[in-house]
Write a protein that holds these residues in place. Structure first.
Motif, PDB file in Angstrom:
ATOM      1  N   GLY A  54      27.895  66.437  12.775  1.00  0.00           N
ATOM      2  CA  GLY A  54      28.023  65.891  14.296  1.00  0.00           C
ATOM      3  C   GLY A  54      26.629  65.475  14.641  1.00  0.00           C
ATOM      4  N   ASP A  57      26.195  61.823  16.509  1.00  0.00           N
ATOM      5  CA  ASP A  57      26.481  61.796  17.635  1.00  0.00           C
ATOM      6  C   ASP A  57      25.006  62.303  18.606  1.00  0.00           C
ATOM      7  OD1 ASP A  57      28.813  60.737  17.685  1.00  0.00           O
ATOM      8  OD2 ASP A  57      30.071  62.445  17.838  1.00  0.00           O
ATOM      9  N   ARG A  58      24.593  63.347  17.976  1.00  0.00           N
ATOM     10  CA  ARG A  58      23.388  63.932  18.619  1.00  0.00           C
ATOM     11  C   ARG A  58      22.245  63.075  18.772  1.00  0.00           C
ATOM     12  NH1 ARG A  58      23.203  69.362  16.004  1.00  0.00           N
ATOM     13  NH2 ARG A  58      21.557  70.063  17.174  1.00  0.00           N
ATOM     14  N   PRO A  91      23.307  73.848  11.609  1.00  0.00           N
ATOM     15  CA  PRO A  91      23.883  74.580  10.483  1.00  0.00           C
ATOM     16  C   PRO A  91      24.417  73.530   9.510  1.00  0.00           C
ATOM     17  CG  PRO A  91      24.902  75.505  12.525  1.00  0.00           C
ATOM     18  CD  PRO A  91      23.988  74.131  12.771  1.00  0.00           C
TER      19      PRO A  91
ATOM     20  N   PRO B 140      30.187  69.155  18.648  1.00  0.00           N
ATOM     21  CA  PRO B 140      28.966  69.812  18.056  1.00  0.00           C
ATOM     22  C   PRO B 140      27.796  68.924  18.940  1.00  0.00           C
ATOM     23  CG  PRO B 140      30.289  68.321  16.578  1.00  0.00           C
ATOM     24  CD  PRO B 140      31.108  68.550  17.579  1.00  0.00           C
ATOM     25  N   HIS B 141      27.939  67.725  19.371  1.00  0.00           N
ATOM     26  CA  HIS B 141      26.749  66.853  20.012  1.00  0.00           C
ATOM     27  C   HIS B 141      26.514  67.761  21.314  1.00  0.00           C
ATOM     28  CE1 HIS B 141      30.541  65.347  21.260  1.00  0.00           C
ATOM     29  NE2 HIS B 141      30.137  64.839  22.326  1.00  0.00           N
ATOM     30  N   GLU B 144      23.038  70.869  22.518  1.00  0.00           N
ATOM     31  CA  GLU B 144      21.605  70.937  23.520  1.00  0.00           C
ATOM     32  C   GLU B 144      22.051  71.283  24.988  1.00  0.00           C
ATOM     33  OE1 GLU B 144      21.754  68.795  20.911  1.00  0.00           O
ATOM     34  OE2 GLU B 144      20.293  69.832  19.474  1.00  0.00           O
TER      35      GLU B 144
END
Lengths: 707, 177
Positions: A54, A57-58, A91, B140-141, B144
């Motif tokens: 993921g 995307d972050r 993770p 998951p993004h 934060e």
């Protein structure tokens, strides 16, 4: 397909899969140039990893926080640090990790390794950015290998890479990073050959030093330098190292002569020529001698400066090594700042009123010259010293792996910062007045001599230590009335607790140092000490330069009093027109047309989370020095940029919003010092937010909500 | 929809259903089939339109959501400074629209839309880690965002689902408390 390729497979693979560096190395090996044993972790591994965890995307969320062109360089660094931390703390996708680590280990069981970036656009003939991405030497163990693969991946988005995003063709949606892993060669002598000198196309240059070449690349070790005829290899001139010391890797520089003899110099020269023939353009090759065998470590096209005339090149040069930062600290602490203080004091001793008109012109010119000199010193020496904090930030995050990548800032708080000390002195004064309420009146009416004895004493101490500072071309708090207003506001806040996390700070420092093995703890402690100096001195230097600037402005003000507009240094600068209390930007103006059918109003704006906490209150927009004195306790401070000279209002604020972006700028530092929620990097903050509006500052997420 | 209703066994929810299609069309495994279809839609979609009540009018927002496997709760996150949060704090009654339209004209018959009715409140601190993990697993993004102390993880306790298929076919699935 395997995620780890061996040398033969690299040469058969497309460049996008292995990256520029791996492709070049494979080509050299194929041509018979000796290189270290090498494997490549493909871009496919990167892609699979960021998709599976993921992270992709972050990364996009972080980089699309605001338009790229609106981001300051400091913000790029902040973003880069966040992404680096994301790679380290997310993770892992265990299957990919195991395939990569096992794939590499099968080839180099138990060896010390070098882990290098091999980006898709990197090292192509069109573009060569030395140091845009990271490389690491002497890496050991499965965990060490994996951590450094992550760090190389993260360096796809290093601040340098983000700065040159366009040139590198970096697109967070599709770009990927391959990693070159090599066996570490314990060379006895190492260096660089430029097959064509970046300074003279007729020459080649060899630089060499004893030991490994990391110190040489970082600029910590002075090399021996040969200038050669580019066509023949004939030595034109030789320059011995300027000073000797220990190599950064601990290999002592021997005094036993030069690192290369005549035959070896020629051999290195031939290596440069050979790679140039191979790649069809002048090459910059890193090499090392293991015993008497010459080995090429990497090769890339020679570039002549990174975009001449481009400010970004200056930014790149700000990055400093630990050794260089220690020298800079010494210079700032023991030379620059004391000299600035003396300079300001000496200027203050000149009585401007007693000067003739010609004398005043000359004095103004002299002060301008002095100010220019110190401003240049400030840019050359003070600004690079900020890298003390940056270096520490990376080391802290690598070792501690905190959830918050800016946790390290809590270790840096320093009550000895001048701006904090000045505010403490103001508080003391406010406390004195609280105990002797009549003295507020005498101060306001400027009859200080009739104030209580204690207040007089505190006042004298305050003026002596902090009396001279300015912002927005005005001398602040010089007038007793302004000071009285401010103190009244301080008093209404009640007695405040100062920053009381000394214990937490000690624990955090202990936690950091303990992550190092016994033998490196001294270094860790010294690095922390350096970072603290960097944090404090980078804040204080603004106050020192502010004092000199103030002395120059005093001369200009005296000229104005005498209507001396024709001095040789030029006309008086135009004073900004005060907009205090006015609202030059109405909502209608924001839409572009007062008669428009629509009304556009910002409701929530994303900036940087620079001081944790949430606060809601009335906005107070600060545009001029006069606005500072209308500030009411518990308001939200909205400004373009907090200057250390205007920080005295900060303790009154419930929250701080700043246009200028960054996690380590003064406003952010001071907000953290007082535990005030703070958001920085809000574009046009002082225009889109109006005094009196209800504003919420979310310092956890970096949001400002209006209304 | 590939899952077979028969494979799911007994319906654990105690579902009551109302339909606007003729009685004779119903089959024994209808509850299971609806349940499977709703679960599949909730799993396939990341975002939903949330409707809260502001004064006397609805207020809509797009949220990233996650649902529990028993269909009893739906989770989404918001900062506490938002309008939707203030609205839910004042009145917990909310609606949510989840759909799989693709912005083409055939959506009118082929898209499925699900209206969810329920009460939304903030997840208490003691239960937060468990539900945050469920939410992060799907988004998951949002790690934060969710880890900020200013972010509230909201849970909507579902009263009923209204599933709309083939333009006008509406089925209600009520969750028994």
């Amino acid at each position: 397909m395997s995620l780890v390729l061996r040398l033969q497979e690299i040469s058969r693979s497309p460049r996008d899969l292995v990256g520029g560096k791996a492709a070049s190395l494979a080509k050299m090996a194929q041509a018979g140039v000796p290189i270290p044993p090498t494997v490549c972790v493909t871009t496919e591994a990167y892609t699979a990893y960021v998709d599976k965890t993921g992270l992709r995307d972050r990364i996009l969320i972080e980089l699309e926080r605001k338009p790229f062109q609106e981001m300051r360089w400091e913000e790029l660094w902040d973003a880069s640090l966040r992404l680096r931390n994301m790679f380290l703390t997310t993770p892992p996708a265990l299957d990919i990790r195991d395939e990569v680590v096992t794939g590499v280990n099968d080839v180099f069981p138990g060896a010390a390794l070098v882990v290098r970036s091999s980006a898709q656009g990197e090292d192509s003939a069109a573009l060569s950015f030395a140091g845009a991405h990271e490389s690491f030497l002497n890496i050991r163990g499965r965990d060490g290998l994996w951590d450094h693969v992550l760090l190389v991946w993260a360096s796809l988005f290093s601040d340098r890479a983000l700065l040159y995003q366009r040139e590198l063709g970096l697109d967070p949606r599709s770009s990927a990073m391959a990693v070159v892993v090599q066996e570490m060669i314990q060379g006895s002598r190492s260096g660089v050959i430029f097959s064509m000198s970046p300074l003279d196309p007729k020459r080649a240059v060899i630089e060499a030093a004893y030991g490994l070449n990391q110190g040489l690349v970082d600029g910590e070790v002075e090399p021996s330098r040969w200038i050669l005829e580019r066509n023949t290899g004939e030595i034109v001139s030789f320059q011995p190292p300027i000073e000797t010391g220990a190599g950064s890797d601990g290999v002592s520089l021997r005094n036993a002569g030069l690192p290369l003899n005549g035959t070896e110099t020629l051999e290195v020269f031939r290596l440069g020529r050979r790679t140039e023939m191979l790649f069809g353009s002048p090459q910059d090759v890193e090499w090392t001698y293991r015993d008497s065998v010459l080995i090429a470590l990497q090769s890339r096209p020679v570039t002549t400066g990174q975009g001449a005339g481009d400010d970004r090149a200056w930014y790149i040069t700000l990055r400093r090594s630990y050794a260089n930062l220690l020298t800079l600290r010494d210079e700032m602490e023991n030379e620059l700042l004391p000299k600035m203080e003396l300079e300001a004091a000496a200027l203050g001793a000149v009585n401007l009123k007693s000067l003739s008109d010609d004398g005043l012109c000359a004095e103004a010119e002299r002060r301008k010259g002095i100010l220019d000199y110190w401003e240049k010193e400030y840019v050359d020496k003070c600004i690079p010293f900020a890298h003390g904090v940056r270096l520490f930030a990376e080391v802290y995050n690598d070792h501690v792996r905190p959830a918050d990548p800016f946790e390290f800032v809590d270790l840096l708080h320093d009550p000895d910062m001048l701006s904090v000390k000045r505010n403490a002195s103001l508080r003391e004064l406010a406390q004195g007045i609280r105990e002797d309420p009549d003295s507020l009146r005498c101060l306001r009416e400027d009859h200080v001599e009739s104030c209580g004895e204690n207040v007089q004493k505190l006042l004298a101490r305050w003026r002596e230590a902090f009396g001279v500072f300015s912002w927005d071309s005005a001398n602040l708090l010089e007038q007793s009335r302004q000071l009285a207003d401010l103190l009244e506001a301080y008093i209404s806040m009640g007695p405040q607790s100062t920053f009381e996390s000394a214990q937490a700070k000690v624990e955090l420092a202990g936690k950091f140092v303990e992550t190092f093995p016994e033998s490196e703890r001294e270094y860790a402690a010294k690095l922390l000490d350096l970072a603290r100096s960097s944090y404090r001195l980078r804040d204080d230097d603004n106050i020192y330069i502010g004092k000199i600037r103030r002395r120059f402005l005093e001369a200009e003000e005296e000229r104005e009093c005498r209507s001396l507009t024709v001095c040789p240094i030029g006309p008086l600068p135009q004073k900004p027109v005060s907009t205090s209390g006015s609202q030059p930007f109405t909502s209608e103006e924001q839409t572009g047309s007062p008669s428009s059918l629509f009304r556009v109003q910002a409701r929530q704006i994303v900036g940087q989370p620079a001081g944790p906490g949430v606060a809601t209150g009335k906005a107070r927009v600060i545009r001029t020095s006069e606005d500072l004195f209308t500030f009411q306790p518990q308001e939200i401070l909205i400004c373009d940029a907090i200057d250390p000279n205007m920080t005295f209002v900060a303790p009154l604020a419930a929250g701080i919003v700043e246009r200028r972006g960054g996690m380590l700028i003064h406003g952010a530092i001071i907000a953290r010092e007082y535990g005030i929620p703070c958001v920085t990097g809000i574009p046009r903050a002082t225009e889109v937010i109006h005094t009196g509006e209800r504003v919420t500052v979310d310092g956890f997420l970096g949001l400002v909500i209006i209304g | 929809m590939i899952l077979s209703a028969a494979a799911l066994g007994v319906n654990a929810l105690g579902v009551t259903k109302f339909r606007n299609v003729p009685e004779k069309c119903e089959s024994v495994s209808e509850e299971n089939s609806i349940e499977v279809e709703i679960k599949a839609l909730l799993a396939s979609q990341k975002f939903a339109v949330l409707s809260t009540q502001e004064e006397n009018r609805p207020y809509t927002s797009l949220v990233a959501f996650a649902a529990t496997d028993d269909l009893k709760s739906i989770f989404f996150a918001t900062t506490r400074s938002t309008r939707k949060y203030a609205n839910m704090a004042a009145r917990s009654g909310t609606a949510l629209l989840v759909d799989n339209r693709s912005n083409r004209s055939e959506d009118i018959r082929s898209a499925t839309a699900l209206t969810v009715l329920g009460d939304a409140t903030e997840v208490p601190a003691s239960e937060r880690p468990q539900w945050a993990a469920l939410y992060i697993a799907k988004h998951p993004h949002m790690r934060e965002f969710l880890s900020s102390p200013s972010t509230a993880l909201m849970t909507m306790i579902v009263e009923s689902y209204l599933l709309v298929r083939r333009f006008q076919n509406v089925t209600i699935l009520k969750i028994n408390p």
